[in-house]
Scaffold this motif. Structure first.
Motif, short mmCIF file in Angstrom:
data_model
loop_
_atom_site.label_atom_id
_atom_site.label_comp_id
_atom_site.label_asym_id
_atom_site.label_seq_id
_atom_site.Cartn_x
_atom_site.Cartn_y
_atom_site.Cartn_z
N LEU A 23 0.82 -1.20 0.00
CA LEU A 23 0.00 0.00 0.00
C LEU A 23 0.86 1.26 0.00
O LEU A 23 0.53 2.24 -0.67
N ARG A 24 1.95 1.24 0.75
CA ARG A 24 2.85 2.40 0.75
C ARG A 24 3.45 2.62 -0.63
O ARG A 24 3.60 3.75 -1.09
N ALA A 25 3.77 1.51 -1.32
CA ALA A 25 4.33 1.62 -2.67
C ALA A 25 3.31 2.19 -3.66
O ALA A 25 3.69 2.81 -4.65
N GLN A 26 2.02 1.96 -3.39
CA GLN A 26 0.96 2.44 -4.28
C GLN A 26 0.21 3.62 -3.66
O GLN A 26 -0.97 3.84 -3.95
N VAL A 85 -3.64 5.15 -4.75
CA VAL A 85 -4.64 4.91 -3.72
C VAL A 85 -5.23 6.22 -3.22
O VAL A 85 -6.45 6.37 -3.07
N ALA A 86 -4.36 7.23 -2.99
CA ALA A 86 -4.85 8.53 -2.51
C ALA A 86 -5.70 9.23 -3.57
O ALA A 86 -6.74 9.83 -3.26
N THR A 143 -4.04 -4.46 -4.95
CA THR A 143 -3.58 -3.57 -3.89
C THR A 143 -4.23 -2.21 -4.00
O THR A 143 -4.67 -1.63 -3.00
N ILE A 144 -4.30 -1.66 -5.22
CA ILE A 144 -4.90 -0.34 -5.41
C ILE A 144 -6.38 -0.36 -5.06
O ILE A 144 -6.88 0.53 -4.35
#
Length: 530
Positions: free
Chosen positions: A75-78, A82-83, A143-144
Motif C-alpha cells: 500500500l505504501r508503494a501504491q 490509492v490517494a 492492492t490499489i
C-alpha cells in the motif's frame, strides 16, 4: 426482541455463500440475487438497514479483516494511486453525480443531489475484496482497489455530512467542509497512531491465546468508537490500527495467530454473506416510499445515475493514472503501463452496503420540520446504483479480465523465491541449534537432537520438492505424497483412540488431549494450498 429473522438471515446467507463457492458466479452476486428473490416471498419480514448498526457494528470488523490481510508495504508503494482514488475520485464523483442528478431529476435541489452524490461515491471494501479474490486480479491492481476501498468510506462519510448540513439548512460552506474533512482525516489517523502501539503491546503481553483473540475481536470496535467520540474518522482509525497489527503479526504467539486466522475467517464469511443478502432484501423497503416516482420516470432516473457513476469513474481514472507519468521520475519508478490496468480499475467500482447505510441515515425532515427533499427517491437511486454496479460490473468483470489476458502468476518463480527464503531461514535455524547444543545446559539425547535436524531438513526440502518430478501414476509430487501418507497414518491413530474411548479404556478428557496432539501434527504435516 424476535431473533428468528436474524438467525434466518445469517443461516440463509451463509448457505448461499457456501454454494457460491461451487459455481462460476461470484458469491456476492448470488447473495444479492437471493435477497431480491426472497424479499417478495410472503411472510418474509422487512430487513431495514439501520445505519446505527451497520456503520459502528458491521463496518469496523469488515475493514479490520480487509486491512490486516493487506500489505502495508504494498500500500505504501501504491500510495499515490490509492490517494487519488480514495480521496480525489470520491470528491470528484460526489460533485459530478450530484450535478448530473440535479440536471436529470426535475425539482431535486442541488444540495439534496450532492447528498446523493456523496452516498454513491465510494466503491465498497467488501465488494472490491470479495470480487478481487475470486477473479485473481494482478497484485498491483488488487492492492490499489483494496487500498482505495479501505480509505474512501472516510472521504464519502465526511462529504455526506457536509452536503447533508447544507441540505437541512445548517449553513455549511466549502471552507467549513474542507476543514471538517481535514479534522476527520487527521484525527482518524491520529487516533489510529495513538492506539496501535499500546494495543499491539497488550496483545503480545497477554499470556493466553484465548484472551489475545478476545482482544483482537474488540480492537476494531474500540478504534472506531474512540475516533468517533472525538469527531474523527472511525474508518481511518480502524484501518491504521489494523495495518499496523497485520504488519507486526509475526510478533504474536503462534497459537494466537492460528486461532485468530480461523476466527476472523469465520467472522468475515458470516458478515460478508449477511451484508450482500441485506442489499437484496432492501428492495421492498425502498419501493414502499417511492410514491410519485414509480414507473418509467424512476427507471429512467436510475439508469441515468448508474451510467453517470460508471462513466465518471473512467473520466477520473485515466487522467489520474497517466498525467502523473508526465514526470520522468514517476515513469522511471513505475516502468511501462498499459491501458488494461486502469480499465479494470475503472470497471471494478462496485458499490455496496456502506452506500445504502449512509442513505438510510438521511433524516426525515430538515430545519423547520419540512420533509427532506426527495429522500425516498435518493434511497431508490442509491439502491439501483448499488444493484447495478454489483450485477453489471460484478458479472462482467471475470470475463473481462480473461479477455484482457493479464499475465498469469509465475508459479515457478514464486516457488523459487519461497524456496530461497526457506533455505536462508533454515541455515539460520541450523546455526542457532548448533550454538544451543554446544551449551551443556541444553544437552539433549542424540535421537532428539537428530529429530530436530530432521524436522529442519524436511522443512527445507519441502519447497524444492514442489519443483521436482511429478509421479506419473498418481500425478502427485513427493511433497503431496508425504502429506497424504502422513494424514492416512494419523487417521489410523485417531480411529484407535476413539475405539479405546468407546471401550472405556480411556476417558473423554484423555481422548481430547490425544486428538489435539494429532490435530497439531496433522496441521504441521499438511499445509493448505488454496
Amino acid at each position: 426482541m424476535d431473533v428468528m429473522p436474524l438467525l434466518l438471515l445469517v443461516a440463509g446467507s451463509a448457505a448461499i455463500a457456501a454454494a457460491g463457492r461451487r459455481v462460476p458466479v461470484p458469491a456476492p452476486l448470488l447473495l444479492v440475487a437471493a435477497g431480491l428473490a426472497v424479499s417478495y416471498v410472503p411472510g418474509v419480514p422487512d430487513y431495514t438497514l439501520d445505519p446505527h448498526i451497520v456503520l459502528p457494528l458491521l463496518l469496523p470488523p469488515l475493514l479490520h479483516t480487509a486491512a490486516t490481510d493487506s500489505s502495508y508495504l504494498d500500500l505504501r508503494a501504491q500510495a499515490r494511486p490509492v490517494a487519488l482514488l480514495s480521496v480525489g475520485y470520491v470528491l470528484f464523483a460526489t460533485f459530478v453525480v450530484g450535478c448530473a442528478a440535479y440536471l436529470i431529476v426535475p425539482g431535486l435541489p442541488l444540495t439534496a443531489a450532492l447528498v446523493l452524490g456523496a452516498v454513491v461515491a465510494p466503491p465498497d471494501a467488501v465488494a472490491a475484496t470479495a470480487v478481487a479474490r475470486r477473479v485473481g486480479l494482478p497484485s498491483r491492481i488488487t492492492t490499489i482497489l483494496q487500498g482505495e476501498s479501505l480509505v474512501n468510506d472516510a472521504t464519502a462519510i465526511t462529504a455526506f455530512k457536509v452536503a447533508l448540513a447544507a441540505a437541512v439548512g445548517e449553513g455549511a460552506t466549502w471552507a467549513g467542509g474542507i476543514g471538517e474533512f481535514l479534522i476527520a482525516a487527521v484525527g482518524g489517523v491520529g487516533v489510529g497512531l495513538v492506539l496501535m502501539v499500546p494495543l499491539h503491546w497488550l496483545r503480545t503481553h497477554l499470556r493466553e491465546a484465548l484472551l489475545q483473540n478476545t482482544l483482537s475481536l474488540l480492537i476494531p470496535f474500540v478504534a472506531y468508537a474512540v475516533a468517533e467520540q472525538v469527531h474523527a474518522s472511525g474508518v481511518l482509525a480502524v484501518v491504521v490500527v489494523a495495518l499496523y497489527l497485520g504488519h507486526r503479526a509475526w510478533e504474536v504467539d503462534f497459537a494466537t495467530r492460528l486461532q485468530e486466522e480461523a476466527v476472523w475467517k469465520m467472522v468475515a464469511f458470516v458478515l460478508e454473506s449477511a451484508v450482500f443478502a441485506l442489499i437484496g432484501l432492501q428492495l421492498p423497503v425502498v419501493l414502499k416510499g417511492l410514491g410519485e416516482y414509480e414507473g418509467i420516470d424512476a427507471a429512467w432516473y436510475a439508469l441515468a445515475v448508474f451510467l453517470v457513476v460508471a462513466v465518471a469513474r473512467f473520466v477520473w481514472v485515466y487522467p489520474a493514472t497517466f498525467l502523473p507519468r508526465l514526470s520522468a521520475r514517476v515513469r522511471a519508478r513505475e516502468g511501462d503501463l498499459s491501458w488494461k490496468g486502469p480499465f479494470v480499475i475503472g470497471w471494478a467500482g462496485m458499490r455496496g452496503v456502506v452506500s445504502l447505510a449512509i442513505a438510510f441515515s438521511i433524516p426525515l425532515t430538515v430545519h423547520g420540520g419540512e420533509p427532506f427533499p426527495e429522500r425516498n427517491l435518493i434511497l431508490f437511486l442509491t439502491f439501483t446504483t448499488v444493484i447495478g454496479t454489483l450485477v453489471v460490473q460484478g458479472v462482467s468483470l471475470p470475463p473481462l479480465i480473461r479477455l484482457l489476458k493479464f499475465p498469469a502468476h509465475d508459479v515457478q518463480a514464486e516457488t523459487l523465491a519461497e524456496a530461497n527464503a526457506q533455505a536462508q531461514a533454515s541455515r539460520a535455524a541450523e546455526l542457532r541449534l548448533d550454538e544451543l547444543l554446544a551449551d551443556e545446559r541444553n544437552a539433549l539425547p542424540a535421537p532428539l537432537a537428530d529429530r530436530l535436524r530432521m524436522v529442519l531438513e524436511r522443512r527445507r526440502n519441502a519447497v524444492w520438492e514442489r519443483l521436482g518430478q511429478v509421479n506419473p501414476v498418481t500425478g502427485e509430487t513427493v511433497d503431496d505424497t508425504y502429506r497424504r501418507l502422513s494424514r492416512e497414518m494419523i487417521s489410523a491413530e485417531r480411529e484407535v483412540f476413539v475405539r479405546l474411548r468407546d471401550g472405556r479404556y480411556i476417558d473423554d478428557e484423555m481422548l481430547r488431549t490425544l486428538l489435539r496432539r494429532l490435530d497439531l501434527e496433522e496441521a504441521a504435516a499438511y499445509r493448505e494450498t488454496t
